[in-house]
Design an enzyme around this catalytic site. Structure first.
Site, PDB file in Angstrom:
ATOM      1  CE  LYS A  64      -4.097   1.933   2.268  1.00  0.00           C
ATOM      2  NZ  LYS A  64      -5.141   1.693   3.286  1.00  0.00           N
ATOM      3  CG  ASP A 170     -14.629   4.041   4.538  1.00  0.00           C
ATOM      4  OD1 ASP A 170     -15.823   4.082   4.170  1.00  0.00           O
ATOM      5  OD2 ASP A 170     -13.671   4.131   3.747  1.00  0.00           O
TER       6      ASP A 170
END
Length: 265
Positions: A64, A170
């Site tokens: 990432k 989220d």
């Protein structure tokens, strides 16, 4: 940021221990074929995820890379590091190593390396037509129940077994990753918040990140954060798994919603 967390319940280690050395920017370039678009498996406003394999490790990795030129990206990286440092549970993603360094151009560079989740995200299974490069697969009822239990277990750990509680903020299918045995692991904690007493007792409103369709209406208006933020999102996720329809589907017009659709059935 919260610096002292007390873990009040044991958790089950799930990742094999690795002695991967500290990776460099050059290692990441080689592993991802110089950050090739071919190796990119997902992207967002604040980060991109690449698949790659390091020369000194045989496992596939998900790398990432944070877009530090984008507003909020550095804060997301720091928040993810805070969460990773203070949590350990079989249904949460765990990092292999971090890479805070500089690029060849001497620009700041930050990445987190995870083990690659062989079965992708829950979103790929619930909405295969939206993921053109993924196999057209369907979840069995047993698999859906297993995934729901895994996500609920992760939320129970975050909300009830950590002090202070951790709110994901989220929760959605794209942030639920599936391992080779279909074990679900909750990831992407860039928007997460620790529910410190300072926040809980604040009379002001706390801005909550998230994705339209999964945010409880009151939090979208800046309501004070609580574990109910994740519980609402979890409810939407369950309905989405059962129906195969997302909360922002084009069919929802004139006041219709996923919740109302299910009520009518």
């Amino acid at each position: 940021m919260v610096t002292h967390l007390k873990k009040r319940a044991p958790t089950t280690p799930c990742y094999k221990e690795t002695m991967m050395k500290k990776v460099s920017y050059g290692d990441i370039l080689k592993a991802t074929n110089w950050l090739s678009p071919v190796n990119k498996i997902s992207t967002s406003h604040t980060s991109s995820i690449y698949i790659g394999r390091f020369e000194f490790d045989t496992d596939l990795m998900a790398i990432k890379v944070f877009h530090l030129d984008e507003l909020g990206s550095l804060n997301n990286f720091l928040m993810e590091c805070e969460v990773l440092r203070n949590t350990r549970h079989r249904n949460l993603m765990k990092e292999v190593t971090l890479c805070p360094t500089v690029s060849l151009g001497n620009d700041e560079f930050k990445a987190i390396i995870f083990y690659f989740m062989a079965n992708g995200s829950l979103d790929m299974w619930v909405h295969p037509k939206l993921h053109k490069n993924s196999p057209k697969r369907r979840l069995s009822l047993d698999q859906r129940i297993g995934i729901a239990v895994d996500v609920a277990s992760a939320l129970d750990y975050m909300h009830n077994q950590l002090t202070p509680p951790l709110i994901h903020c989220d929760l959605k299918p794209a942030n639920v990753l599936l391992d080779y045995d279909m074990t679900a692991r909750l990831g992407d904690f860039g928007s997460a918040k620790f529910l410190s007493s300072r926040i809980a007792n604040s009379e002001g409103f706390i801005s909550v990140g998230g994705t339209i369709g999964y945010i409880a209406p009151e939090y979208g208006m800046g309501y004070k954060i609580s574990t109910r933020c994740d519980v609402y999102s979890f409810g939407v996720l369950l309905l989405e798994m059962l129906t195969g329809i997302g909360p922002t589907d084009a069919m929802f017009t004139d006041g219709m919603s996923l919740q109302r659709l299910v009520d009518k059935e």
